[in-house]
Design a protein around this motif. Structure first.
Motif, mmCIF file in Angstrom:
data_model
loop_
_atom_site.group_PDB
_atom_site.id
_atom_site.type_symbol
_atom_site.label_atom_id
_atom_site.label_comp_id
_atom_site.label_asym_id
_atom_site.label_seq_id
_atom_site.Cartn_x
_atom_site.Cartn_y
_atom_site.Cartn_z
ATOM 1 N N THR A 167 -14.646 -2.625 13.288
ATOM 2 C CA THR A 167 -13.886 -2.138 12.113
ATOM 3 C C THR A 167 -14.281 -2.476 10.776
ATOM 4 O O THR A 167 -14.808 -1.728 9.870
ATOM 5 C CB THR A 167 -12.401 -2.184 12.009
ATOM 6 N N LYS A 168 -14.477 -3.732 10.807
ATOM 7 C CA LYS A 168 -14.919 -4.327 9.603
ATOM 8 C C LYS A 168 -16.471 -3.970 9.212
ATOM 9 O O LYS A 168 -16.828 -3.771 7.875
ATOM 10 C CB LYS A 168 -14.892 -6.158 9.697
ATOM 11 N N SER A 180 -10.467 -6.916 22.345
ATOM 12 C CA SER A 180 -9.507 -7.260 21.345
ATOM 13 C C SER A 180 -7.997 -7.390 22.302
ATOM 14 O O SER A 180 -7.234 -7.925 21.886
ATOM 15 C CB SER A 180 -9.353 -6.078 20.172
ATOM 16 N N GLU A 207 -11.579 -12.758 15.451
ATOM 17 C CA GLU A 207 -13.120 -12.211 16.057
ATOM 18 C C GLU A 207 -14.073 -12.499 15.088
ATOM 19 O O GLU A 207 -15.239 -12.877 15.467
ATOM 20 C CB GLU A 207 -12.823 -10.735 16.250
ATOM 21 N N THR A 208 -13.922 -12.736 13.676
ATOM 22 C CA THR A 208 -14.899 -13.223 12.826
ATOM 23 C C THR A 208 -15.311 -14.651 13.093
ATOM 24 O O THR A 208 -16.451 -14.935 13.242
ATOM 25 C CB THR A 208 -14.535 -12.782 11.279
ATOM 26 N N VAL A 215 -8.751 -9.229 13.491
ATOM 27 C CA VAL A 215 -9.990 -9.080 12.672
ATOM 28 C C VAL A 215 -10.649 -10.423 12.076
ATOM 29 O O VAL A 215 -11.799 -10.833 12.186
ATOM 30 C CB VAL A 215 -9.729 -8.072 11.514
ATOM 31 N N GLY A 239 -12.059 -5.263 15.899
ATOM 32 C CA GLY A 239 -11.475 -5.655 14.681
ATOM 33 C C GLY A 239 -13.000 -5.856 13.933
ATOM 34 O O GLY A 239 -13.210 -5.539 12.836
ATOM 35 N N GLU A 240 -13.911 -6.558 14.814
ATOM 36 C CA GLU A 240 -15.293 -6.616 14.219
ATOM 37 C C GLU A 240 -15.941 -5.311 13.937
ATOM 38 O O GLU A 240 -16.817 -5.212 12.806
ATOM 39 C CB GLU A 240 -16.120 -7.599 15.049
#
Length: 349
Positions: free
Chosen positions: A304-305, A132, A292-293, A289, A301-302
């Motif tokens: 955390t998601k 990140s 990164e998706t 987030v 971010g991924e």
């Protein structure tokens, strides 16, 4: 009241000289004092912000309707098993006590462990954070370079075709969402002209060129709106600065045009651009987030998601704490840079 007289080397007497100010006598003393003052003000702001934001984050995790003990043990767990698991997780304690213990451990580097994988949260974040930060740093660099170049050119050519073109382009880029830019970049540079990978990640140990190839598209898609805002603010700040008396005086003295623009005008007109760039830092981290998706990046971010969708509260809390810390550090650095750029600050102390 009597005045103390002293005799100098010539035999004359007069009032004793006042003690010298260290900030004025030590080389670089004023700069050090300004930097220390800026850091002190940033710290006074950062500490309460950190406490309030982490408390809200912890409260959101603690007030969820989902019972993590029941989720971890499954439907076949007995009430006694659930009670024992809640005690292991510390969920049987009052929420303020749990927050105080969590914050104390976090300040000592212990963010707990995942409720499901049992992997330490700090370890998971340490593995994902470089991804990140690489994307955010790349986006920040691109925003500074693109925004700086086009902002300076528009300011120098203010009122001309180049100025109007930069205004139109930046207005359009500022409205393009990051995921739309990401999809467009993948379509062009991975499908139509396949020169860059459409997703995935490679570490610097795999080769700098390979690492950079996976970094370019995510960073560019994340940087467009920041670059647009930097260009517009820099153009506005320098357009006013280029008409100041000291710039006209520099032109009369025959200084090179590049030095007048890049040294005198840029330093005094870059304040608004630096300020808006500091405001974009949280957006770069938050926008990671989505990016990164789209690019399948294994970043924080991924992480955390995935943790939020699975109800893994310790991972979410740890990731948010680290993100808040990164934002506060970057904000403090921006404040220090603004102090160094502001002309009035160089006359203070």
């Amino acid at each position: 009241m009597t005045t103390l007289n002293v005799r100098d080397t010539t035999g004359r007497t007069g009032p004793a000289a006042a003690p010298a100010d260290p900030a004025r006598t030590v080389p670089g003393g004023r700069a050090v004092a300004r930097t220390a003052a800026a850091l002190g003000r940033a710290l006074l702001i950062a500490v309460p912000v950190l406490l309030v934001s982490t408390f809200i984050t912890f409260m959101l995790g603690g007030l969820t309707d989902q019972d993590p003990a029941s989720v971890v043990l499954g439907d076949s767990a007995t009430p006694a098993d659930v009670a024992r698991m809640r005690e292991v997780f510390g969920l049987d304690r009052p929420l303020p006590e749990r927050y105080a213990l969590w914050l104390w451990d976090a300040l000592h580097g212990d963010l707990g462990s995942s409720w499901f994988t049992k992997i330490p949260v700090a370890q998971s974040i340490a593995e994902r954070l470089p991804v990140s930060l690489s994307v955010a740093a790349g986006a920040l660099l691109i925003a500074v370079v693109l925004g700086g170049v086009f902002g300076i050119l528009a300011a120098v050519r203010q009122g001309g075709r180049l100025d109007r073109a930069v205004t139109v382009v930046t207005s359009v880029l500022a409205t393009v969402p990051g995921f739309v830019a990401a999809i467009a970049l993948i379509t062009v540079f991975s499908l139509l002209v396949p020169v860059l990978p459409s997703g995935g990640w490679a570490s610097p140990s795999d080769g700098l060129l390979t690492w950079a190839s996976f970094l370019v598209l995510p960073s560019v898609s994340l940087s467009l709106d920041a670059a647009a805002d930097v260009a517009r603010q820099l153009r506005t700040g320098m357009a006013d600065t280029l008409h100041e008396n000291y710039v006209v005086g520099a032109q009369v003295r025959g200084l090179p045009a590049w030095r007048i623009v890049l040294v005198h005008a840029l330093r005094n007109g870059a304040g608004p651009a630096v300020a808006v760039l500091g405001m974009h830092v949280p957006r770069l981290i938050g926008g990671a987030v989505i990016v990164e998706t789209v690019f399948a990046l294994p970043g924080i971010g991924e992480l955390t998601k995935t943790a939020a969708l699975g109800g893994d509260v310790p991972v979410v809390q740890g990731a948010l704490l680290v993100t808040i810390g990164v934002v506060l550090i970057s904000s403090a650095l921006v404040n220090v840079l603004l102090v160094k750029l502001r002309p009035a600050a160089r006359r203070e102390v």
